[in-house]
Write a protein that holds these residues in place. Structure first.
Motif, mmCIF file in Angstrom:
data_model
loop_
_atom_site.group_PDB
_atom_site.id
_atom_site.type_symbol
_atom_site.label_atom_id
_atom_site.label_comp_id
_atom_site.label_asym_id
_atom_site.label_seq_id
_atom_site.Cartn_x
_atom_site.Cartn_y
_atom_site.Cartn_z
ATOM 1 N N ASP A 52 -9.132 -11.335 69.836
ATOM 2 C CA ASP A 52 -7.720 -11.118 70.168
ATOM 3 C C ASP A 52 -6.825 -11.849 69.152
ATOM 4 O OD1 ASP A 52 -6.870 -13.913 71.763
ATOM 5 O OD2 ASP A 52 -9.012 -13.377 71.846
ATOM 6 N N LEU A 53 -5.581 -11.391 69.078
ATOM 7 C CA LEU A 53 -4.646 -11.951 68.095
ATOM 8 C C LEU A 53 -4.343 -13.428 68.320
ATOM 9 C CD1 LEU A 53 -2.022 -9.132 67.426
ATOM 10 C CD2 LEU A 53 -3.751 -10.040 65.877
ATOM 11 N N PRO A 54 -4.123 -13.893 69.540
ATOM 12 C CA PRO A 54 -3.862 -15.336 69.715
ATOM 13 C C PRO A 54 -5.020 -16.199 69.212
ATOM 14 C CG PRO A 54 -3.177 -14.130 71.668
ATOM 15 C CD PRO A 54 -3.912 -13.151 70.803
ATOM 16 N N SER A 55 -6.279 -15.749 69.446
ATOM 17 C CA SER A 55 -7.437 -16.523 68.974
ATOM 18 C C SER A 55 -7.508 -16.511 67.452
ATOM 19 C CB SER A 55 -8.730 -15.961 69.554
ATOM 20 O OG SER A 55 -8.765 -16.136 70.965
ATOM 21 N N LEU A 56 -7.132 -15.385 66.845
ATOM 22 C CA LEU A 56 -7.117 -15.318 65.382
ATOM 23 C C LEU A 56 -6.105 -16.306 64.816
ATOM 24 C CD1 LEU A 56 -7.909 -14.097 62.675
ATOM 25 C CD2 LEU A 56 -6.315 -12.205 63.124
ATOM 26 N N LYS A 57 -4.949 -16.403 65.450
ATOM 27 C CA LYS A 57 -3.928 -17.358 64.986
ATOM 28 C C LYS A 57 -4.433 -18.791 65.143
ATOM 29 C CE LYS A 57 0.264 -18.457 63.591
ATOM 30 N NZ LYS A 57 0.211 -19.914 63.631
ATOM 31 N N LEU A 58 -5.104 -19.098 66.253
ATOM 32 C CA LEU A 58 -5.659 -20.437 66.460
ATOM 33 C C LEU A 58 -6.747 -20.748 65.440
ATOM 34 C CD1 LEU A 58 -5.899 -20.529 70.366
ATOM 35 C CD2 LEU A 58 -4.290 -21.805 68.920
ATOM 36 N N ARG A 59 -7.563 -19.750 65.094
ATOM 37 C CA ARG A 59 -8.621 -19.935 64.089
ATOM 38 C C ARG A 59 -8.012 -20.276 62.729
ATOM 39 N NH1 ARG A 59 -11.493 -14.787 62.012
ATOM 40 N NH2 ARG A 59 -11.379 -14.267 64.228
ATOM 41 N N ILE A 60 -6.941 -19.556 62.358
ATOM 42 C CA ILE A 60 -6.264 -19.824 61.084
ATOM 43 C C ILE A 60 -5.713 -21.248 61.074
ATOM 44 C CG2 ILE A 60 -4.264 -19.207 59.663
ATOM 45 C CD1 ILE A 60 -4.695 -16.289 60.690
ATOM 46 N N ASP A 61 -5.069 -21.649 62.172
ATOM 47 C CA ASP A 61 -4.476 -22.993 62.247
ATOM 48 C C ASP A 61 -5.560 -24.077 62.185
ATOM 49 O OD1 ASP A 61 -2.014 -21.823 62.441
ATOM 50 O OD2 ASP A 61 -1.862 -22.021 64.622
ATOM 51 N N ALA A 62 -6.675 -23.850 62.908
ATOM 52 C CA ALA A 62 -7.766 -24.840 62.898
ATOM 53 C C ALA A 62 -8.392 -24.943 61.513
ATOM 54 C CB ALA A 62 -8.819 -24.459 63.938
ATOM 55 N N GLY A 63 -8.542 -23.791 60.833
ATOM 56 C CA GLY A 63 -9.093 -23.799 59.474
ATOM 57 C C GLY A 63 -8.203 -24.554 58.515
ATOM 58 N N LYS A 64 -6.915 -24.371 58.626
ATOM 59 C CA LYS A 64 -5.976 -25.098 57.752
ATOM 60 C C LYS A 64 -6.008 -26.595 58.048
ATOM 61 C CE LYS A 64 -2.656 -21.387 56.828
ATOM 62 N NZ LYS A 64 -1.256 -20.935 57.010
ATOM 63 N N GLN A 65 -6.154 -26.929 59.330
ATOM 64 C CA GLN A 65 -6.232 -28.336 59.704
ATOM 65 C C GLN A 65 -7.485 -28.983 59.107
ATOM 66 O OE1 GLN A 65 -6.233 -28.942 63.929
ATOM 67 N NE2 GLN A 65 -6.274 -31.172 63.791
ATOM 68 N N PHE A 66 -8.603 -28.245 59.118
ATOM 69 C CA PHE A 66 -9.848 -28.769 58.547
ATOM 70 C C PHE A 66 -9.672 -29.035 57.049
ATOM 71 C CE2 PHE A 66 -14.010 -28.690 56.644
ATOM 72 C CZ PHE A 66 -14.844 -29.284 57.581
ATOM 73 N N LEU A 67 -9.043 -28.074 56.358
ATOM 74 C CA LEU A 67 -8.852 -28.259 54.913
ATOM 75 C C LEU A 67 -7.928 -29.425 54.621
ATOM 76 C CD1 LEU A 67 -8.540 -24.563 53.645
ATOM 77 C CD2 LEU A 67 -10.472 -26.121 53.353
ATOM 78 N N ASP A 68 -6.894 -29.597 55.443
ATOM 79 C CA ASP A 68 -5.974 -30.722 55.230
ATOM 80 C C ASP A 68 -6.699 -32.061 55.365
ATOM 81 O OD1 ASP A 68 -3.863 -29.071 54.750
ATOM 82 O OD2 ASP A 68 -3.073 -29.151 56.791
ATOM 83 N N LYS A 69 -7.624 -32.162 56.341
ATOM 84 C CA LYS A 69 -8.296 -33.436 56.607
ATOM 85 C C LYS A 69 -9.526 -33.657 55.734
ATOM 86 C CE LYS A 69 -7.003 -34.486 61.377
ATOM 87 N NZ LYS A 69 -7.533 -34.810 62.731
ATOM 88 N N TYR A 70 -10.328 -32.566 55.588
ATOM 89 C CA TYR A 70 -11.654 -32.768 54.984
ATOM 90 C C TYR A 70 -11.894 -31.896 53.741
ATOM 91 C CZ TYR A 70 -12.096 -34.374 59.825
ATOM 92 O OH TYR A 70 -11.898 -34.995 61.035
ATOM 93 N N GLY A 71 -10.861 -31.230 53.287
ATOM 94 C CA GLY A 71 -11.051 -30.310 52.163
ATOM 95 C C GLY A 71 -11.522 -30.969 50.888
ATOM 96 N N ALA A 72 -11.237 -32.252 50.718
ATOM 97 C CA ALA A 72 -11.628 -32.961 49.482
ATOM 98 C C ALA A 72 -12.965 -33.677 49.605
ATOM 99 C CB ALA A 72 -10.541 -33.959 49.115
ATOM 100 N N CYS A 73 -13.606 -33.583 50.775
ATOM 101 C CA CYS A 73 -14.858 -34.319 51.018
ATOM 102 C C CYS A 73 -16.063 -33.535 50.509
ATOM 103 C CB CYS A 73 -15.018 -34.594 52.512
ATOM 104 S SG CYS A 73 -13.674 -35.591 53.207
ATOM 105 N N ASP A 74 -16.940 -34.234 49.813
ATOM 106 C CA ASP A 74 -18.168 -33.588 49.354
ATOM 107 C C ASP A 74 -19.026 -33.130 50.525
ATOM 108 O OD1 ASP A 74 -17.456 -33.972 46.738
ATOM 109 O OD2 ASP A 74 -18.563 -35.865 46.516
ATOM 110 N N SER A 75 -18.980 -33.897 51.618
ATOM 111 C CA SER A 75 -19.799 -33.562 52.787
ATOM 112 C C SER A 75 -19.341 -32.273 53.470
ATOM 113 C CB SER A 75 -19.754 -34.711 53.798
ATOM 114 O OG SER A 75 -18.406 -34.973 54.182
#
Length: 418
Positions: A52-75
Motif C-alpha cells: 500500500d502507498l502509506p507503507s511505501l512512504k514509510l519505507r522511503i522515510d526509513a531508508g533515508k533515515q538509515f542512510l543519514d545515520k549509517y550510510g558512511a559505515c563500512d559495516s
C-alpha cells in the motif's frame, strides 16, 4: 590579586574544555551501533512486504533515515548501497502512484457528475482534466461543448458561455485532425459516433445558442448551415433549417418595412419620377421575393425532416403553418405548396450567408388612357408572420449509439439521445 583572579578564570575555562572533550569521548560511534543498524534495516525489510502507498512512504522515510545515520559505515555498506540504488525508484513509484490516484479521483468526479447530471461538477472536473491531461481526454471537450444545448431548450442559459467555448475548441481540434476516441464523446449522453457527426452537433450547438439565447441570428447562420452540410445526424434534423427559416423571416420583415416606407407614385408625378419610384419598389419586392423563397426552402426541409410521430405532431404542424404563411406571402395563394416542397428539397440547400438573388415577377398589367400609359404599382407584400425564436423540443434526436450493436435510426421526440 588581579593576577590570581586572572589565572583562576583561565583555569575554569580550561576545565570546561576538558569536560566537553570528556563528554565527546563518551558519545557512541554510530558505526558501532549494531543494534540500531539491525533494527532500522529490519524495519525497511518489513515495510517492503506491504504494497500500500502509506507503507511505501514509510519505507522511503526509513531508508533515508538509515542512510543519514549509517550510510558512511563500512559495516552497513552493502545495505546502504542497496538503499542508494532503490530509494529513487521507490520515490518515483510513489509519485506515480499518487498522481494516478489523483487522476482517478478526478475522473471519478467527472463521471459522477455526468451520471447525476450535476453540470457544475462536470465543468469543474472537466476543465481540470483538460488542463492537466489535454491529449489523453480530448473527448471531454465534446461533453463540455454539448451541455448548454440541451439546457437551452429548458431555458437555462447558465452554461452557454462554457458550451460555446468548448464547442469551438472541439471544432478546431476535430478539423485539425487531433485524436479522439472511437466514441467521439463520453458515454452515455454525449457520444457522437463519428467525426462528422461530432462536427455537425458542435456547429448546431453554436448556431442554436447564438440565435436563440444570444439573439444574434446573423452570426448563427454559418454554423447552422455547416450543420446541414456534414455527413451527420444534423443534416436531417429540422432545427437548423427552422432557425435559418426564422432568420429569413426576420429579414423579410425588415424588407416589408422598407417597402412600405418607400415613396409611392401619384398623379402629380412626371412619368420619369413615377418610374423611379416604381423601380425602387420593384427592386425591394424582387429582393423580398427571393428572401421569401429562401424561407420556403428552409421550412420545406424542417417540415420534411420533422418526426412523423404523434408526439412530434405539434412541431410538424408549426412548420406547415410557417410554410403556408411564407408561400401565401410569396404567391398570394396556398395551392401548389406540396409540389413546391417536393421540388425544393431535391435541390442543394443554399448557404444563408450568401446574398439573396432578387426574383422579379412578370411585368404588371398596364392601364391605358387617351393621353398616358401608367404602370400599375406592384403589390406590396403583407407583413410576414414572425415565427417563434425557440424551436419545439419535438425535433428528431441524435441517433443513439450502443456499443457492439448497429445504430437504429428511429425518430423520437427528443433533442438528443440519452
Amino acid at each position: 590579586m588581579k593576577t590570581i583572579f586572572r589565572f583562576a578564570n583561565m583555569g575554569l575555562f580550561l576545565a570546561a574544555i576538558i569536560a566537553l572533550g570528556a563528554v565527546a569521548g563518551f558519545a557512541q560511534d554510530p558505526c558501532t551501533d549494531a543494534d540500531g543498524q539491525t533494527a532500522l534495516s529490519d524495519k525497511v525489510r518489513e515495510l517492503f512486504t506491504h504494497k500500500d502507498l502509506p507503507s511505501l512512504k514509510l519505507r522511503i522515510d526509513a531508508g533515508k533515515q538509515f542512510l543519514d545515520k549509517y550510510g558512511a559505515c563500512d559495516s552497513a555498506k552493502e545495505f546502504s548501497d542497496y538503499l542508494k540504488t532503490n530509494i529513487p525508484k521507490w520515490e518515483k513509484a510513489y509519485a506515480d502512484a499518487m498522481e494516478k490516484a489523483a487522476k482517478d479521483a478526478l475522473i471519478a468526479r467527472f463521471n459522477n457528475g455526468l451520471n447525476s447530471k450535476n453540470w457544475d461538477e462536470v465543468y469543474s472536473a472537466g476543465k481540470e482534466i483538460l488542463g492537466k491531461y489535454p491529449d489523453d481526454f480530448r473527448d471531454v471537450e465534446l461533453a463540455l461543448g454539448s451541455i448548454g444545448y440541451d439546457e437551452s431548450f429548458k431555458g437555462n442559459k447558465k452554461y452557454n458561455d462554457d458550451t460555446l467555448r468548448y464547442a469551438r475548441i472541439s471544432i478546431a481540434d476535430l478539423e485539425s485532425g487531433k485524436t479522439f476516441s472511437a466514441n467521439y464523446g463520453v458515454p452515455k449522453d454525449f457520444v457522437y459516433k463519428s467525426k462528422d457527426n461530432a462536427l455537425g452537433w458542435m456547429n448546431l450547438t453554436i448556431g442554436y445558442i447564438t440565435q436563440v439565447s444570444l439573439k444574434d441570428k446573423k452570426a448563427a447562420q454559418p454554423f447552422l448551415y455547416k450543420a446541414t452540410q456534414l455527413n451527420s445526424d444534423t443534416n436531417k434534423n429540422p432545427i437548423p433549417y427552422e432557425l435559418i427559416g426564422n432568420y429569413y423571416f426576420e429579414e423579410l420583415n425588415k424588407l416589408t418595412t422598407e417597402i412600405t416606407s418607400l415613396p409611392k407614385p401619384d398623379e402629380k408625378d412626371t412619368p420619369e419620377v413615377a418610374k423611379t419610384k416604381i423601380d425602387a419598389i420593384k427592386a425591394k419586392v424582387a429582393l423580398a421575393n427571393g428572401t421569401s423563397e429562401r424561407a420556403l426552402d428552409a421550412f420545406s426541409r424542417a417540415y420534411t425532416f420533422a418526426s412523423p410521430t404523434p408526439a412530434a405532431k405539434p412541431y410538424k404542424d408549426k412548420m406547415r403553418k410557417n410554410l403556408e404563411d411564407a408561400y401565401k406571402l410569396r404567391f398570394s395563394k396556398t395551392e401548389g405548396l406540396d409540389a413546391w416542397i417536393a421540388s425544393a428539397i431535391k435541390k442543394p440547400f443554399i448557404d444563408p450567408t450568401t446574398p439573396v438573388a432578387p426574383i422579379s415577377d412578370p411585368e404588371p398589367v398596364t392601364t391605358t388612357t387617351t393621353n398616358n400609359t401608367t404602370p400599375v404599382k406592384p403589390a406590396t407584400p403583407a407583413t410576414p408572420v414572425k415565427t417563434p425564436a425557440k424551436p419545439s423540443a419535438a425535433a428528431p434526436a441524435k441517433t443513439p449509439v450502443t456499443k457492439g450493436k448497429a445504430a437504429v435510426k428511429k425518430p423520437v421526440a427528443k433533442k438528443r439521445a440519452v
